[in-house]
Design a protein around this motif. Sequence first.
Motif, PDB file in Angstrom:
ATOM      1  N   VAL A  73      -5.435   5.124 -12.599  1.00 58.81           N
ATOM      2  CA  VAL A  73      -4.658   4.477 -11.537  1.00 58.81           C
ATOM      3  C   VAL A  73      -4.777   5.250 -10.231  1.00 58.81           C
ATOM      4  O   VAL A  73      -4.932   6.477 -10.222  1.00 58.81           O
ATOM      5  CB  VAL A  73      -3.163   4.349 -11.963  1.00 58.81           C
ATOM      6  CG1 VAL A  73      -2.526   5.718 -12.212  1.00 58.81           C
ATOM      7  CG2 VAL A  73      -2.331   3.587 -10.922  1.00 58.81           C
ATOM      8  N   GLN A  74      -4.708   4.508  -9.141  1.00 58.30           N
ATOM      9  CA  GLN A  74      -4.594   5.129  -7.818  1.00 58.30           C
ATOM     10  C   GLN A  74      -3.325   4.601  -7.150  1.00 58.30           C
ATOM     11  O   GLN A  74      -3.042   3.398  -7.204  1.00 58.30           O
ATOM     12  CB  GLN A  74      -5.806   4.784  -6.941  1.00 58.30           C
ATOM     13  CG  GLN A  74      -5.739   5.452  -5.554  1.00 58.30           C
ATOM     14  CD  GLN A  74      -6.907   5.082  -4.646  1.00 58.30           C
ATOM     15  OE1 GLN A  74      -7.552   4.048  -4.810  1.00 58.30           O
ATOM     16  NE2 GLN A  74      -7.184   5.939  -3.669  1.00 58.30           N
ATOM     17  N   PHE A  75      -2.569   5.500  -6.536  1.00 63.98           N
ATOM     18  CA  PHE A  75      -1.411   5.104  -5.729  1.00 63.98           C
ATOM     19  C   PHE A  75      -1.901   5.062  -4.290  1.00 63.98           C
ATOM     20  O   PHE A  75      -2.211   6.108  -3.713  1.00 63.98           O
ATOM     21  CB  PHE A  75      -0.291   6.146  -5.851  1.00 63.98           C
ATOM     22  CG  PHE A  75       0.144   6.404  -7.271  1.00 63.98           C
ATOM     23  CD1 PHE A  75       0.943   5.496  -7.946  1.00 63.98           C
ATOM     24  CD2 PHE A  75      -0.237   7.565  -7.937  1.00 63.98           C
ATOM     25  CE1 PHE A  75       1.354   5.732  -9.255  1.00 63.98           C
ATOM     26  CE2 PHE A  75       0.162   7.812  -9.237  1.00 63.98           C
ATOM     27  CZ  PHE A  75       0.955   6.894  -9.905  1.00 63.98           C
ATOM     28  N   MET A  76      -1.972   3.890  -3.720  1.00 68.63           N
ATOM     29  CA  MET A  76      -2.578   3.803  -2.379  1.00 68.63           C
ATOM     30  C   MET A  76      -2.194   2.486  -1.729  1.00 68.63           C
ATOM     31  O   MET A  76      -1.859   1.520  -2.416  1.00 68.63           O
ATOM     32  CB  MET A  76      -4.107   3.912  -2.532  1.00 68.63           C
ATOM     33  CG  MET A  76      -4.950   4.044  -1.276  1.00 68.63           C
ATOM     34  SD  MET A  76      -4.394   5.245  -0.036  1.00 68.63           S
ATOM     35  CE  MET A  76      -4.540   6.836  -0.851  1.00 68.63           C
ATOM     36  N   GLY A  77      -2.253   2.440  -0.417  1.00 63.08           N
ATOM     37  CA  GLY A  77      -2.025   1.197   0.315  1.00 63.08           C
ATOM     38  C   GLY A  77      -3.078   0.158  -0.051  1.00 63.08           C
ATOM     39  O   GLY A  77      -4.095   0.480  -0.676  1.00 63.08           O
ATOM     40  N   ASP A  78      -2.848  -1.083   0.354  1.00 60.93           N
ATOM     41  CA  ASP A  78      -3.721  -2.159  -0.129  1.00 60.93           C
ATOM     42  C   ASP A  78      -5.088  -2.234   0.562  1.00 60.93           C
ATOM     43  O   ASP A  78      -5.880  -3.132   0.258  1.00 60.93           O
ATOM     44  CB  ASP A  78      -3.013  -3.529  -0.148  1.00 60.93           C
ATOM     45  CG  ASP A  78      -2.111  -3.778   1.039  1.00 60.93           C
ATOM     46  OD1 ASP A  78      -2.176  -3.018   2.017  1.00 60.93           O
ATOM     47  OD2 ASP A  78      -1.330  -4.754   0.987  1.00 60.93           O
ATOM     48  N   TRP A  79      -5.392  -1.237   1.429  1.00 58.94           N
ATOM     49  CA  TRP A  79      -6.780  -1.104   1.860  1.00 58.94           C
ATOM     50  C   TRP A  79      -7.651  -0.726   0.662  1.00 58.94           C
ATOM     51  O   TRP A  79      -8.855  -1.000   0.658  1.00 58.94           O
ATOM     52  CB  TRP A  79      -6.934  -0.089   2.994  1.00 58.94           C
ATOM     53  CG  TRP A  79      -6.203   1.207   2.799  1.00 58.94           C
ATOM     54  CD1 TRP A  79      -6.680   2.327   2.212  1.00 58.94           C
ATOM     55  CD2 TRP A  79      -4.849   1.505   3.186  1.00 58.94           C
ATOM     56  NE1 TRP A  79      -5.710   3.311   2.205  1.00 58.94           N
ATOM     57  CE2 TRP A  79      -4.582   2.841   2.803  1.00 58.94           C
ATOM     58  CE3 TRP A  79      -3.844   0.778   3.818  1.00 58.94           C
ATOM     59  CZ2 TRP A  79      -3.343   3.467   3.031  1.00 58.94           C
ATOM     60  CZ3 TRP A  79      -2.620   1.397   4.044  1.00 58.94           C
ATOM     61  CH2 TRP A  79      -2.378   2.718   3.656  1.00 58.94           C
TER      62      TRP A  79
END
Length: 416
Positions: free
Chosen positions: A261-267
Amino acid sequence: MRKFLMTTAAMALALGVSQGAARAAENVEVLHWWTSGGEAAALDVLKKDLESKGITWTDMPVAGGGGTEAMTVLRARVTAGNAPTAVQMLGFDILDWAKEGALGNLDEIAAKEGWDKVIPGALQQFSKYDGHWIAAPVNVHSTNWLWINKAALDKAGGKEPQSWDELIAMLDNFKAQGITPIAAGGQPWQDATLFDAVVLSLGDDFYKKAFIDLDSATLGSDKMKEAFDRMTKLRSYVDDNFSGRDWNLASAMVIEGKAGVQFMGDWAKGEFIKAGKTPGTDFVCMRFPGTQGAVTFNSDQFAMFKVSADKVPAQLQMASAIENPTFQSAFNVVKGSAPARTDVPNDAFDACGKKAMADLADADKNGRLFGSMAHGHANPAAVKNAIYDVVTRQFNGELSSEDAVKELVSAVEGAK
Ligand code: BGC
Protein backbone atom coordinates in the motif's frame (compact mmCIF):
# COMPACT_ATOMS: atom_id res chain seq x y z
CA MET A 1 8.55 56.81 -55.43
CA ARG A 2 10.29 58.18 -52.41
CA LYS A 3 7.03 58.30 -50.58
CA PHE A 4 6.33 54.71 -51.62
CA LEU A 5 9.71 53.56 -50.28
CA MET A 6 9.14 55.22 -47.01
CA THR A 7 5.74 53.68 -46.78
CA THR A 8 7.17 50.28 -47.49
CA ALA A 9 9.82 50.77 -44.83
CA ALA A 10 7.21 51.92 -42.39
CA MET A 11 5.06 48.96 -43.30
CA ALA A 12 7.94 46.55 -42.86
CA LEU A 13 8.65 48.07 -39.49
CA ALA A 14 5.03 47.86 -38.51
CA LEU A 15 4.85 44.28 -39.74
CA GLY A 16 8.01 43.40 -37.84
CA VAL A 17 6.63 44.84 -34.66
CA SER A 18 3.26 43.20 -35.04
CA GLN A 19 4.86 39.86 -35.86
CA GLY A 20 6.98 40.17 -32.74
CA ALA A 21 3.92 41.04 -30.71
CA ALA A 22 1.99 38.17 -32.24
CA ARG A 23 4.81 35.78 -31.39
CA ALA A 24 4.86 36.90 -27.75
CA ALA A 25 1.07 36.84 -27.63
CA GLU A 26 1.02 33.25 -28.85
CA ASN A 27 3.39 31.88 -26.23
CA VAL A 28 3.07 30.95 -22.58
CA GLU A 29 5.97 30.09 -20.32
CA VAL A 30 4.79 27.72 -17.61
CA LEU A 31 6.62 26.78 -14.41
CA HIS A 32 5.43 23.55 -12.78
CA TRP A 33 6.53 20.39 -10.94
CA TRP A 34 4.62 17.83 -12.98
CA THR A 35 7.52 15.60 -13.95
CA SER A 36 6.39 12.02 -13.16
CA GLY A 37 4.92 9.79 -15.89
CA GLY A 38 1.30 10.37 -14.89
CA GLU A 39 1.81 14.08 -14.29
CA ALA A 40 3.56 14.59 -17.63
CA ALA A 41 0.70 12.77 -19.39
CA ALA A 42 -1.80 15.15 -17.79
CA LEU A 43 0.32 18.19 -18.59
CA ASP A 44 0.38 17.05 -22.20
CA VAL A 45 -3.42 17.36 -22.33
CA LEU A 46 -3.04 21.06 -21.46
CA LYS A 47 -0.10 21.63 -23.83
CA LYS A 48 -1.97 20.03 -26.76
CA ASP A 49 -5.14 21.95 -25.98
CA LEU A 50 -3.25 25.24 -26.11
CA GLU A 51 -1.32 24.23 -29.21
CA SER A 52 -4.63 23.50 -30.97
CA LYS A 53 -5.52 27.14 -30.25
CA GLY A 54 -2.23 28.37 -31.74
CA ILE A 55 -0.47 29.00 -28.43
CA THR A 56 3.05 27.66 -28.05
CA TRP A 57 4.37 26.36 -24.76
CA THR A 58 7.72 27.09 -23.14
CA ASP A 59 8.25 24.46 -20.48
CA MET A 60 9.85 25.26 -17.10
CA PRO A 61 9.70 21.97 -15.13
CA VAL A 62 11.19 21.89 -11.64
CA ALA A 63 11.09 18.34 -10.21
CA GLY A 64 10.07 17.79 -6.60
CA GLY A 65 6.66 16.67 -5.34
CA GLY A 66 4.70 19.18 -3.33
CA GLY A 67 6.45 22.00 -5.20
CA THR A 68 9.03 23.13 -2.63
CA GLU A 69 11.85 23.27 -5.20
CA ALA A 70 9.59 24.90 -7.79
CA MET A 71 8.80 27.68 -5.36
CA THR A 72 12.51 28.32 -4.75
CA VAL A 73 13.18 28.60 -8.49
CA LEU A 74 10.17 30.87 -8.88
CA ARG A 75 11.46 33.25 -6.21
CA ALA A 76 14.76 33.56 -8.08
CA ARG A 77 12.99 34.21 -11.40
CA VAL A 78 10.75 36.92 -9.99
CA THR A 79 13.64 38.55 -8.11
CA ALA A 80 15.52 38.70 -11.41
CA GLY A 81 12.53 40.53 -12.93
CA ASN A 82 11.69 37.61 -15.20
CA ALA A 83 8.40 36.09 -14.03
CA PRO A 84 6.94 33.20 -16.07
CA THR A 85 3.47 33.64 -17.60
CA ALA A 86 1.82 31.05 -15.40
CA VAL A 87 2.94 29.04 -12.38
CA GLN A 88 1.49 25.87 -10.85
CA MET A 89 0.83 26.83 -7.28
CA LEU A 90 -0.88 25.70 -4.09
CA GLY A 91 -3.22 27.59 -1.74
CA PHE A 92 -1.47 30.02 0.56
CA ASP A 93 1.50 30.47 -1.80
CA ILE A 94 -0.88 32.09 -4.28
CA LEU A 95 -2.09 34.54 -1.67
CA ASP A 96 1.49 35.33 -0.63
CA TRP A 97 2.41 36.29 -4.21
CA ALA A 98 -0.79 38.29 -4.55
CA LYS A 99 0.10 40.22 -1.39
CA GLU A 100 3.41 41.12 -3.00
CA GLY A 101 1.49 42.57 -5.97
CA ALA A 102 3.16 40.14 -8.39
CA LEU A 103 0.01 38.64 -9.93
CA GLY A 104 -2.15 39.74 -12.87
CA ASN A 105 -5.90 40.11 -13.07
CA LEU A 106 -8.35 37.60 -14.57
CA ASP A 107 -11.57 39.41 -13.61
CA GLU A 108 -12.74 40.10 -17.14
CA ILE A 109 -12.49 36.52 -18.35
CA ALA A 110 -13.83 35.15 -15.05
CA ALA A 111 -16.89 37.41 -15.30
CA LYS A 112 -17.46 36.63 -18.98
CA GLU A 113 -17.31 32.88 -18.30
CA GLY A 114 -19.19 32.94 -14.99
CA TRP A 115 -16.43 31.31 -12.89
CA ASP A 116 -18.01 32.59 -9.68
CA LYS A 117 -20.96 30.25 -10.09
CA VAL A 118 -19.08 27.04 -10.91
CA ILE A 119 -15.85 27.15 -8.91
CA PRO A 120 -16.49 26.17 -5.28
CA GLY A 121 -15.84 28.65 -2.49
CA ALA A 122 -13.14 26.39 -1.00
CA LEU A 123 -11.05 27.03 -4.14
CA GLN A 124 -12.08 30.63 -4.70
CA GLN A 125 -10.52 31.59 -1.37
CA PHE A 126 -7.17 30.91 -3.05
CA SER A 127 -8.01 32.00 -6.65
CA LYS A 128 -9.04 35.48 -5.56
CA TYR A 129 -7.28 38.20 -3.63
CA ASP A 130 -8.96 41.38 -2.53
CA GLY A 131 -11.99 40.37 -4.60
CA HIS A 132 -9.98 39.92 -7.83
CA TRP A 133 -9.30 36.70 -9.72
CA ILE A 134 -5.55 36.03 -9.79
CA ALA A 135 -5.34 32.29 -10.53
CA ALA A 136 -7.12 29.63 -12.58
CA PRO A 137 -7.79 26.39 -10.63
CA VAL A 138 -7.13 23.21 -12.62
CA ASN A 139 -8.22 20.50 -10.23
CA VAL A 140 -8.97 19.29 -6.72
CA HIS A 141 -6.71 16.62 -5.24
CA SER A 142 -6.99 15.15 -1.77
CA THR A 143 -4.43 13.60 0.51
CA ASN A 144 -6.31 11.09 2.72
CA TRP A 145 -6.14 8.11 0.32
CA LEU A 146 -4.78 4.56 0.35
CA TRP A 147 -3.59 2.89 -2.89
CA ILE A 148 -3.55 -0.86 -2.34
CA ASN A 149 -2.27 -3.66 -4.56
CA LYS A 150 -5.41 -5.73 -5.24
CA ALA A 151 -3.72 -9.13 -5.34
CA ALA A 152 -2.02 -8.46 -2.00
CA LEU A 153 -5.32 -7.30 -0.48
CA ASP A 154 -7.05 -10.45 -1.77
CA LYS A 155 -4.38 -12.60 -0.16
CA ALA A 156 -5.02 -10.67 3.07
CA GLY A 157 -8.71 -11.59 2.97
CA GLY A 158 -9.95 -8.95 0.53
CA LYS A 159 -11.53 -6.65 3.10
CA GLU A 160 -10.72 -2.95 3.01
CA PRO A 161 -9.54 -1.90 6.49
CA GLN A 162 -12.09 0.32 8.20
CA SER A 163 -10.26 1.14 11.43
CA TRP A 164 -6.73 1.65 12.71
CA ASP A 165 -6.62 -1.93 14.06
CA GLU A 166 -7.77 -3.37 10.74
CA LEU A 167 -5.15 -1.29 8.95
CA ILE A 168 -2.42 -2.71 11.19
CA ALA A 169 -3.74 -6.25 10.65
CA MET A 170 -3.56 -5.72 6.88
CA LEU A 171 0.02 -4.41 7.13
CA ASP A 172 1.02 -7.43 9.25
CA ASN A 173 -0.47 -9.68 6.62
CA PHE A 174 1.51 -7.93 3.86
CA LYS A 175 4.65 -8.49 5.92
CA ALA A 176 3.81 -12.19 6.21
CA GLN A 177 3.36 -12.31 2.42
CA GLY A 178 7.01 -11.24 2.10
CA ILE A 179 6.33 -7.87 0.48
CA THR A 180 7.11 -4.38 1.80
CA PRO A 181 3.92 -3.43 3.65
CA ILE A 182 4.12 0.32 3.03
CA ALA A 183 5.66 1.91 -0.08
CA ALA A 184 7.04 5.13 1.37
CA GLY A 185 9.20 7.93 0.04
CA GLY A 186 11.20 9.50 2.84
CA GLN A 187 10.93 13.14 1.85
CA PRO A 188 9.53 15.75 4.25
CA TRP A 189 6.49 16.56 2.10
CA GLN A 190 5.64 12.84 1.82
CA ASP A 191 5.93 12.30 5.59
CA ALA A 192 3.68 15.35 6.01
CA THR A 193 1.15 13.94 3.51
CA LEU A 194 0.84 10.83 5.67
CA PHE A 195 0.56 13.02 8.76
CA ASP A 196 -2.44 14.84 7.18
CA ALA A 197 -4.31 11.51 7.11
CA VAL A 198 -3.14 10.29 10.51
CA VAL A 199 -4.21 13.52 12.24
CA LEU A 200 -7.56 13.52 10.41
CA SER A 201 -8.12 9.89 11.48
CA LEU A 202 -8.19 11.14 15.08
CA GLY A 203 -11.17 13.40 14.34
CA ASP A 204 -12.32 16.28 12.14
CA ASP A 205 -12.24 18.67 15.07
CA PHE A 206 -8.76 17.61 16.02
CA TYR A 207 -7.49 18.22 12.48
CA LYS A 208 -9.22 21.58 12.27
CA LYS A 209 -8.05 22.85 15.65
CA ALA A 210 -4.48 21.63 15.04
CA PHE A 211 -3.84 22.65 11.46
CA ILE A 212 -6.42 25.24 10.48
CA ASP A 213 -6.73 27.11 13.80
CA LEU A 214 -3.16 26.31 14.96
CA ASP A 215 -4.50 25.99 18.49
CA SER A 216 -1.57 25.48 20.87
CA ALA A 217 -3.50 23.31 23.32
CA THR A 218 -4.44 20.91 20.49
CA LEU A 219 -0.94 20.92 18.99
CA GLY A 220 0.42 20.07 22.43
CA SER A 221 -2.26 17.54 23.40
CA ASP A 222 -2.08 13.85 24.31
CA LYS A 223 -3.97 13.21 21.13
CA MET A 224 -1.12 14.76 19.15
CA LYS A 225 1.21 12.39 20.95
CA GLU A 226 -1.05 9.56 19.81
CA ALA A 227 -0.78 10.87 16.22
CA PHE A 228 3.02 10.72 16.46
CA ASP A 229 2.81 7.24 18.03
CA ARG A 230 0.80 6.14 14.98
CA MET A 231 3.53 7.56 12.74
CA THR A 232 6.11 5.51 14.65
CA LYS A 233 4.02 2.39 14.17
CA LEU A 234 3.63 3.02 10.43
CA ARG A 235 7.36 3.72 10.13
CA SER A 236 8.00 0.12 11.23
CA TYR A 237 6.42 -1.14 7.98
CA VAL A 238 8.60 0.71 5.45
CA ASP A 239 11.66 -0.80 3.73
CA ASP A 240 15.28 0.14 4.46
CA ASN A 241 15.67 2.14 1.26
CA PHE A 242 12.75 4.49 1.75
CA SER A 243 14.80 7.57 2.57
CA GLY A 244 14.68 10.17 -0.22
CA ARG A 245 12.67 7.95 -2.57
CA ASP A 246 10.45 9.86 -5.03
CA TRP A 247 6.72 9.34 -4.53
CA ASN A 248 6.18 7.92 -8.02
CA LEU A 249 8.82 5.24 -7.41
CA ALA A 250 6.90 4.31 -4.27
CA SER A 251 3.73 4.09 -6.41
CA ALA A 252 5.63 1.78 -8.79
CA MET A 253 6.37 -0.59 -5.89
CA VAL A 254 2.62 -1.05 -5.33
CA ILE A 255 1.92 -1.25 -9.08
CA GLU A 256 4.52 -4.03 -9.41
CA GLY A 257 3.32 -5.89 -6.31
CA LYS A 258 6.59 -5.31 -4.44
CA ALA A 259 4.71 -3.35 -1.80
CA GLY A 260 1.18 -3.56 -0.45
CA VAL A 261 0.00 0.00 0.00
CA GLN A 262 0.95 3.62 -0.53
CA PHE A 263 -0.53 6.50 1.48
CA MET A 264 -0.60 9.34 -1.00
CA GLY A 265 -2.76 11.98 -2.66
CA ASP A 266 -4.71 10.95 -5.74
CA TRP A 267 -1.95 12.07 -8.11
CA ALA A 268 -0.74 8.50 -7.35
CA LYS A 269 -3.67 7.24 -9.39
CA GLY A 270 -2.15 8.99 -12.41
CA GLU A 271 0.81 6.56 -12.11
CA PHE A 272 -1.45 3.48 -11.91
CA ILE A 273 -3.42 4.64 -14.96
CA LYS A 274 -0.24 5.45 -16.90
CA ALA A 275 0.94 1.88 -16.14
CA GLY A 276 -2.31 0.53 -17.67
CA LYS A 277 -3.82 -0.53 -14.33
CA THR A 278 -7.55 -0.54 -13.55
CA PRO A 279 -9.19 0.33 -10.22
CA GLY A 280 -11.01 -2.59 -8.64
CA THR A 281 -9.02 -5.10 -10.71
CA ASP A 282 -5.36 -4.20 -10.19
CA PHE A 283 -5.58 -1.74 -7.34
CA VAL A 284 -7.99 -0.43 -4.74
CA CYS A 285 -8.49 3.18 -3.73
CA MET A 286 -10.00 3.99 -0.36
CA ARG A 287 -9.95 6.71 2.26
CA PHE A 288 -7.50 6.39 5.17
CA PRO A 289 -9.31 4.31 7.84
CA GLY A 290 -11.16 6.60 10.23
CA THR A 291 -11.40 9.46 7.72
CA GLN A 292 -14.28 8.19 5.59
CA GLY A 293 -16.57 11.08 4.63
CA ALA A 294 -13.94 13.73 5.35
CA VAL A 295 -11.50 15.16 2.81
CA THR A 296 -8.21 17.01 3.15
CA PHE A 297 -7.93 18.79 -0.19
CA ASN A 298 -5.44 20.70 -2.26
CA SER A 299 -5.99 22.36 -5.58
CA ASP A 300 -3.41 23.02 -8.28
CA GLN A 301 -3.99 26.46 -9.65
CA PHE A 302 -2.14 28.41 -12.31
CA ALA A 303 -1.23 31.71 -10.74
CA MET A 304 -0.96 34.29 -13.50
CA PHE A 305 1.94 36.68 -13.09
CA LYS A 306 2.09 40.31 -14.19
CA VAL A 307 3.61 40.12 -17.67
CA SER A 308 4.13 42.68 -20.44
CA ALA A 309 0.96 43.73 -22.28
CA ASP A 310 1.85 41.72 -25.42
CA LYS A 311 1.82 38.49 -23.37
CA VAL A 312 -1.51 39.07 -21.67
CA PRO A 313 -3.78 37.73 -24.46
CA ALA A 314 -2.11 34.27 -24.40
CA GLN A 315 -2.23 34.30 -20.61
CA LEU A 316 -5.97 34.96 -20.67
CA GLN A 317 -6.50 32.31 -23.33
CA MET A 318 -4.64 29.82 -21.13
CA ALA A 319 -6.86 30.70 -18.16
CA SER A 320 -9.97 30.31 -20.31
CA ALA A 321 -8.77 26.96 -21.74
CA ILE A 322 -8.16 25.64 -18.19
CA GLU A 323 -11.69 26.44 -17.06
CA ASN A 324 -13.31 24.89 -20.12
CA PRO A 325 -15.52 21.99 -18.88
CA THR A 326 -14.40 19.61 -21.64
CA PHE A 327 -10.75 20.27 -20.80
CA GLN A 328 -11.49 19.89 -17.08
CA SER A 329 -12.80 16.38 -17.72
CA ALA A 330 -10.02 15.31 -20.12
CA PHE A 331 -7.22 16.62 -17.90
CA ASN A 332 -8.46 15.36 -14.54
CA VAL A 333 -9.22 11.87 -15.84
CA VAL A 334 -5.49 11.54 -16.56
CA LYS A 335 -4.22 13.48 -13.52
CA GLY A 336 -6.16 11.50 -10.90
CA SER A 337 -7.89 14.59 -9.52
CA ALA A 338 -11.46 15.85 -9.46
CA PRO A 339 -12.43 18.83 -11.64
CA ALA A 340 -12.16 22.34 -10.21
CA ARG A 341 -15.68 23.10 -11.50
CA THR A 342 -18.80 21.63 -9.93
CA ASP A 343 -20.64 21.25 -13.28
CA VAL A 344 -18.36 18.73 -15.00
CA PRO A 345 -20.05 15.35 -15.65
CA ASN A 346 -18.36 12.31 -14.08
CA ASP A 347 -19.01 9.94 -17.05
CA ALA A 348 -15.43 9.85 -18.30
CA PHE A 349 -13.97 9.18 -14.83
CA ASP A 350 -13.06 5.73 -13.48
CA ALA A 351 -14.42 4.40 -10.16
CA CYS A 352 -11.78 6.21 -8.07
CA GLY A 353 -12.38 9.47 -9.94
CA LYS A 354 -16.13 9.16 -9.42
CA LYS A 355 -15.51 8.51 -5.72
CA ALA A 356 -13.19 11.53 -5.50
CA MET A 357 -15.90 13.76 -7.01
CA ALA A 358 -18.68 12.37 -4.79
CA ASP A 359 -16.55 12.51 -1.61
CA LEU A 360 -15.63 16.10 -2.35
CA ALA A 361 -19.23 17.21 -2.85
CA ASP A 362 -20.39 15.36 0.31
CA ALA A 363 -17.54 16.62 2.46
CA ASP A 364 -18.22 20.19 1.30
CA LYS A 365 -21.93 19.84 2.02
CA ASN A 366 -21.34 18.28 5.45
CA GLY A 367 -18.67 20.72 6.64
CA ARG A 368 -16.01 17.98 6.46
CA LEU A 369 -13.76 19.53 3.81
CA PHE A 370 -10.43 20.78 5.16
CA GLY A 371 -7.38 22.31 3.51
CA SER A 372 -4.37 19.97 3.41
CA MET A 373 -1.60 21.00 5.80
CA ALA A 374 1.01 19.11 3.75
CA HIS A 375 0.00 20.76 0.48
CA GLY A 376 -0.24 24.39 1.44
CA HIS A 377 -3.98 24.70 1.97
CA ALA A 378 -4.02 25.09 5.74
CA ASN A 379 -1.26 27.63 6.43
CA PRO A 380 1.29 29.89 4.76
CA ALA A 381 4.63 28.32 3.80
CA ALA A 382 6.46 29.42 6.96
CA VAL A 383 4.10 27.45 9.21
CA LYS A 384 3.88 24.52 6.81
CA ASN A 385 7.67 24.19 6.69
CA ALA A 386 7.92 24.39 10.48
CA ILE A 387 5.47 21.48 10.76
CA TYR A 388 7.30 19.51 8.02
CA ASP A 389 10.52 19.78 9.99
CA VAL A 390 9.09 18.32 13.21
CA VAL A 391 7.12 15.58 11.42
CA THR A 392 10.14 14.42 9.45
CA ARG A 393 12.50 14.38 12.41
CA GLN A 394 10.00 12.37 14.42
CA PHE A 395 9.29 9.94 11.56
CA ASN A 396 13.02 9.33 11.23
CA GLY A 397 13.38 8.55 14.91
CA GLU A 398 15.22 11.75 15.83
CA LEU A 399 12.46 12.84 18.20
CA SER A 400 10.28 10.84 20.59
CA SER A 401 6.54 11.44 20.35
CA GLU A 402 6.66 13.47 23.59
CA ASP A 403 9.42 15.72 22.28
CA ALA A 404 7.76 16.04 18.86
CA VAL A 405 4.60 17.38 20.50
CA LYS A 406 6.61 20.00 22.41
CA GLU A 407 8.62 20.95 19.32
CA LEU A 408 5.45 21.21 17.26
CA VAL A 409 3.96 23.75 19.63
CA SER A 410 7.07 25.92 19.69
CA ALA A 411 7.82 25.56 15.94
CA VAL A 412 4.30 26.66 15.01
CA GLU A 413 4.35 29.51 17.55
CA GLY A 414 7.65 30.73 16.10
CA ALA A 415 6.44 30.56 12.51
CA LYS A 416 2.97 32.11 12.95
C1 BGC B 1 0.28 18.60 -6.42
C2 BGC B 1 0.02 17.50 -7.42
C3 BGC B 1 1.31 16.76 -7.70
C4 BGC B 1 1.94 16.28 -6.40
C5 BGC B 1 3.22 15.49 -6.56
C6 BGC B 1 1.02 18.07 -5.21
O1 BGC B 1 1.35 19.14 -4.37
O2 BGC B 1 -0.94 19.19 -6.01
O3 BGC B 1 -0.51 18.01 -8.61
O4 BGC B 1 1.04 15.70 -8.58
O5 BGC B 1 2.21 17.40 -5.59
O6 BGC B 1 4.13 16.12 -7.38
